[in-house]
Design a protein around this motif. Structure first.
Motif, PDB file in Angstrom:
ATOM      1  N   PRO A 174       9.344 -33.867   9.161  1.00 61.11           N
ATOM      2  CA  PRO A 174       9.809 -34.603   7.990  1.00 61.11           C
ATOM      3  C   PRO A 174      10.125 -33.721   6.774  1.00 61.11           C
ATOM      4  O   PRO A 174      11.011 -34.059   5.993  1.00 61.11           O
ATOM      5  CB  PRO A 174       8.648 -35.563   7.670  1.00 61.11           C
ATOM      6  CG  PRO A 174       7.568 -35.287   8.637  1.00 61.11           C
ATOM      7  CD  PRO A 174       8.047 -34.331   9.662  1.00 61.11           C
ATOM      8  N   VAL A 175       9.424 -32.596   6.639  1.00 56.18           N
ATOM      9  CA  VAL A 175       9.720 -31.705   5.509  1.00 56.18           C
ATOM     10  C   VAL A 175      11.123 -31.116   5.701  1.00 56.18           C
ATOM     11  O   VAL A 175      11.943 -31.076   4.776  1.00 56.18           O
ATOM     12  CB  VAL A 175       8.662 -30.573   5.394  1.00 56.18           C
ATOM     13  CG1 VAL A 175       8.997 -29.644   4.238  1.00 56.18           C
ATOM     14  CG2 VAL A 175       7.263 -31.154   5.241  1.00 56.18           C
ATOM     15  N   ALA A 176      11.409 -30.693   6.944  1.00 54.94           N
ATOM     16  CA  ALA A 176      12.742 -30.154   7.235  1.00 54.94           C
ATOM     17  C   ALA A 176      13.804 -31.203   6.918  1.00 54.94           C
ATOM     18  O   ALA A 176      14.831 -30.896   6.296  1.00 54.94           O
ATOM     19  CB  ALA A 176      12.823 -29.733   8.701  1.00 54.94           C
ATOM     20  N   ALA A 177      13.543 -32.453   7.307  1.00 55.51           N
ATOM     21  CA  ALA A 177      14.525 -33.520   7.078  1.00 55.51           C
ATOM     22  C   ALA A 177      14.797 -33.697   5.583  1.00 55.51           C
ATOM     23  O   ALA A 177      15.953 -33.828   5.165  1.00 55.51           O
ATOM     24  CB  ALA A 177      14.015 -34.830   7.696  1.00 55.51           C
ATOM     25  N   LYS A 178      13.748 -33.669   4.772  1.00 55.20           N
ATOM     26  CA  LYS A 178      13.930 -33.834   3.323  1.00 55.20           C
ATOM     27  C   LYS A 178      14.729 -32.661   2.732  1.00 55.20           C
ATOM     28  O   LYS A 178      15.564 -32.848   1.847  1.00 55.20           O
ATOM     29  CB  LYS A 178      12.571 -33.915   2.607  1.00 55.20           C
ATOM     30  CG  LYS A 178      11.823 -35.214   2.794  1.00 55.20           C
ATOM     31  CD  LYS A 178      12.555 -36.412   2.266  1.00 55.20           C
ATOM     32  CE  LYS A 178      12.249 -36.768   0.845  1.00 55.20           C
ATOM     33  NZ  LYS A 178      12.959 -38.017   0.431  1.00 55.20           N
ATOM     34  N   VAL A 179      14.457 -31.457   3.218  1.00 60.05           N
ATOM     35  CA  VAL A 179      15.181 -30.290   2.689  1.00 60.05           C
ATOM     36  C   VAL A 179      16.658 -30.361   3.113  1.00 60.05           C
ATOM     37  O   VAL A 179      17.560 -30.060   2.325  1.00 60.05           O
ATOM     38  CB  VAL A 179      14.522 -28.962   3.155  1.00 60.05           C
ATOM     39  CG1 VAL A 179      15.338 -27.756   2.693  1.00 60.05           C
ATOM     40  CG2 VAL A 179      13.099 -28.857   2.631  1.00 60.05           C
ATOM     41  N   ILE A 180      16.891 -30.795   4.353  1.00 57.80           N
ATOM     42  CA  ILE A 180      18.276 -30.952   4.825  1.00 57.80           C
ATOM     43  C   ILE A 180      18.986 -31.983   3.946  1.00 57.80           C
ATOM     44  O   ILE A 180      20.138 -31.812   3.552  1.00 57.80           O
ATOM     45  CB  ILE A 180      18.290 -31.365   6.318  1.00 57.80           C
ATOM     46  CG1 ILE A 180      17.824 -30.189   7.181  1.00 57.80           C
ATOM     47  CG2 ILE A 180      19.683 -31.857   6.744  1.00 57.80           C
ATOM     48  CD1 ILE A 180      17.492 -30.543   8.622  1.00 57.80           C
ATOM     49  N   GLU A 181      18.261 -33.045   3.601  1.00 59.15           N
ATOM     50  CA  GLU A 181      18.860 -34.101   2.764  1.00 59.15           C
ATOM     51  C   GLU A 181      19.206 -33.558   1.372  1.00 59.15           C
ATOM     52  O   GLU A 181      20.326 -33.738   0.886  1.00 59.15           O
ATOM     53  CB  GLU A 181      17.884 -35.277   2.636  1.00 59.15           C
ATOM     54  CG  GLU A 181      18.460 -36.438   1.847  1.00 59.15           C
ATOM     55  CD  GLU A 181      17.418 -37.508   1.528  1.00 59.15           C
ATOM     56  OE1 GLU A 181      16.238 -37.184   1.309  1.00 59.15           O
ATOM     57  OE2 GLU A 181      17.806 -38.686   1.493  1.00 59.15           O
ATOM     58  N   ARG A 182      18.272 -32.841   0.759  1.00 61.54           N
ATOM     59  CA  ARG A 182      18.533 -32.420  -0.625  1.00 61.54           C
ATOM     60  C   ARG A 182      19.566 -31.305  -0.709  1.00 61.54           C
ATOM     61  O   ARG A 182      20.297 -31.189  -1.683  1.00 61.54           O
ATOM     62  CB  ARG A 182      17.232 -32.018  -1.331  1.00 61.54           C
ATOM     63  CG  ARG A 182      16.704 -30.660  -0.961  1.00 61.54           C
ATOM     64  CD  ARG A 182      15.493 -30.264  -1.776  1.00 61.54           C
ATOM     65  NE  ARG A 182      15.143 -28.880  -1.493  1.00 61.54           N
ATOM     66  CZ  ARG A 182      14.111 -28.252  -2.005  1.00 61.54           C
ATOM     67  NH1 ARG A 182      13.299 -28.882  -2.811  1.00 61.54           N
ATOM     68  NH2 ARG A 182      13.868 -26.992  -1.702  1.00 61.54           N
ATOM     69  N   SER A 183      19.628 -30.458   0.361  1.00 63.76           N
ATOM     70  CA  SER A 183      20.567 -29.330   0.286  1.00 63.76           C
ATOM     71  C   SER A 183      21.946 -29.703   0.806  1.00 63.76           C
ATOM     72  O   SER A 183      22.929 -29.040   0.490  1.00 63.76           O
ATOM     73  CB  SER A 183      20.032 -28.151   1.096  1.00 63.76           C
ATOM     74  OG  SER A 183      19.955 -28.523   2.457  1.00 63.76           O
ATOM     75  N   GLY A 184      22.004 -30.761   1.612  1.00 66.37           N
ATOM     76  CA  GLY A 184      23.293 -31.191   2.171  1.00 66.37           C
ATOM     77  C   GLY A 184      23.843 -30.221   3.201  1.00 66.37           C
ATOM     78  O   GLY A 184      25.023 -30.270   3.543  1.00 66.37           O
ATOM     79  N   ILE A 185      22.992 -29.347   3.720  1.00 69.01           N
ATOM     80  CA  ILE A 185      23.487 -28.356   4.681  1.00 69.01           C
ATOM     81  C   ILE A 185      23.837 -29.004   6.022  1.00 69.01           C
ATOM     82  O   ILE A 185      23.100 -29.868   6.523  1.00 69.01           O
ATOM     83  CB  ILE A 185      22.456 -27.216   4.881  1.00 69.01           C
ATOM     84  CG1 ILE A 185      23.054 -26.156   5.787  1.00 69.01           C
ATOM     85  CG2 ILE A 185      21.149 -27.690   5.467  1.00 69.01           C
ATOM     86  CD1 ILE A 185      22.452 -24.809   5.614  1.00 69.01           C
ATOM     87  N   LYS A 186      24.972 -28.598   6.572  1.00 69.35           N
ATOM     88  CA  LYS A 186      25.384 -29.122   7.880  1.00 69.35           C
ATOM     89  C   LYS A 186      24.368 -28.637   8.930  1.00 69.35           C
ATOM     90  O   LYS A 186      24.082 -27.437   9.025  1.00 69.35           O
ATOM     91  CB  LYS A 186      26.781 -28.602   8.221  1.00 69.35           C
ATOM     92  CG  LYS A 186      27.255 -29.078   9.578  1.00 69.35           C
ATOM     93  CD  LYS A 186      28.648 -28.594   9.872  1.00 69.35           C
ATOM     94  CE  LYS A 186      29.011 -28.918  11.297  1.00 69.35           C
ATOM     95  NZ  LYS A 186      30.344 -28.457  11.660  1.00 69.35           N
ATOM     96  N   THR A 187      23.826 -29.577   9.694  1.00 73.57           N
ATOM     97  CA  THR A 187      22.768 -29.248  10.656  1.00 73.57           C
ATOM     98  C   THR A 187      23.109 -29.817  12.026  1.00 73.57           C
ATOM     99  O   THR A 187      23.580 -30.950  12.139  1.00 73.57           O
ATOM    100  CB  THR A 187      21.420 -29.845  10.176  1.00 73.57           C
ATOM    101  OG1 THR A 187      21.158 -29.373   8.856  1.00 73.57           O
ATOM    102  CG2 THR A 187      20.266 -29.480  11.096  1.00 73.57           C
ATOM    103  N   ILE A 188      22.860 -29.017  13.056  1.00 74.76           N
ATOM    104  CA  ILE A 188      23.089 -29.482  14.425  1.00 74.76           C
ATOM    105  C   ILE A 188      21.812 -29.258  15.230  1.00 74.76           C
ATOM    106  O   ILE A 188      21.216 -28.180  15.161  1.00 74.76           O
ATOM    107  CB  ILE A 188      24.258 -28.701  15.073  1.00 74.76           C
ATOM    108  CG1 ILE A 188      25.540 -28.895  14.281  1.00 74.76           C
ATOM    109  CG2 ILE A 188      24.485 -29.166  16.509  1.00 74.76           C
ATOM    110  CD1 ILE A 188      26.669 -27.978  14.728  1.00 74.76           C
TER     111      ILE A 188
END
Ligand code: UTP
Length: 223
Positions: free
Chosen positions: A185-199
């Motif tokens: 969940p921490v990774a998910a929140k950071v992905i959300e705030r940074s908007g980085i494209k993730t696969i």
């Protein structure tokens, strides 16, 4: 282009697997600035279990997990030889300073950083910090599912998710040391705030990593 790759601990269980992953990473490093984060896998989970049975608290168990992720970082470094910095980095700033803005620099490898999350979050924070163009989470399943596919065979895989949806899906996960989760969940929140494209992809065939960097994959894409 800067690419951060989070490699689950499952890829460090024997020399052959490590060599195969290393070959793919070396090929990618010719065209991309590469940052690799290594997971701890089963070995980390087993050591955490022993520590917990001895009465260790969760933070102590997390530190044991971190040590094992760093052992795997060293194994990957051993396989990558001259293509890589000789020691795993312990901190995001150290990585950014070492790589700088130079072209054709060596691959940076790091394991865990601090208690309370997994190397997925380390990879997401690193990706945010170095302004990476792409974050690839390489796991042993085909992507993000609505339930653990190793336990529920009829679990449904998501081909695409918004970061907000990923946060909602991961929020129900337990964040104890050694938890088995595809993305924490921490990774998910950071992905959300940074908007980085993730696969999120399955790395059982390491060539999937090459394909994913080139835009071809059958995993889950988070935008
Ligand atoms: P992993 O990153 O390997 O967990 O960290 P994972 O992603 O669930 O497992 P695999 O490797 O993909 O199968 C192992 C454990 O180390 C601790 C946590 O307890 C984690 O569960 N850890 C790791 C931290 O506390 N902080 C970190 O920065 C990294």
């Amino acid at each position: 282009m800067k690419v951060v790759i989070s490699l689950g601990g499952i890829f460090f269980e024997d020399a052959e697997s490590i060599k195969k992953v290393a070959e793919v990473l070396e090929a990618l490093a010719k065209s991309y600035k590469l940052y690799i984060v290594t997971g701890g896998g089963e070995t980390a989970r087993e050591c955490i279990k022993i520590a917990r049975n001895l009465g260790a608290n969760e933070a102590t168990c997390d530190y044991i997990g971190i040590d094992l992720t760093r052992v795997n970082a060293k194994l990957l470094i051993a396989a990558l030889k001259d293509a890589v910095y000789p020691e795993p980095f312990y901190d995001y700033k150290e990585v950014a300073e070492a790589k700088g803005e130079k072209e054709n620099v060596k691959i940076a490898v790091m394991g865990g950083v601090s208690p309370g999350y997994t190397t997925d979050a380390v990879a997401a924070i690193l990706a945010e910090y170095v302004n990476a163009n792409l974050l690839i989470d390489v796991t042993s399943v085909d992507g993000v599912y609505d339930a653990d596919p190793r336990i529920y065979p009829d679990a449904r895989k998501y081909d695409k998710l918004t970061a907000k949806e990923l946060v909602a899906i991961t929020a129900k996960e337990e964040l104890k040391a050694g938890s088995r989760i595809v993305i924490d969940p921490v990774a998910a929140k950071v992905i959300e705030r940074s908007g980085i494209k993730t696969i999120v992809i399955n790395g059982s065939n390491p060539r999937n990593i090459l394909d994913a960097v080139h835009g071809k994959h059958r995993g889950t894409e988070i935008r």
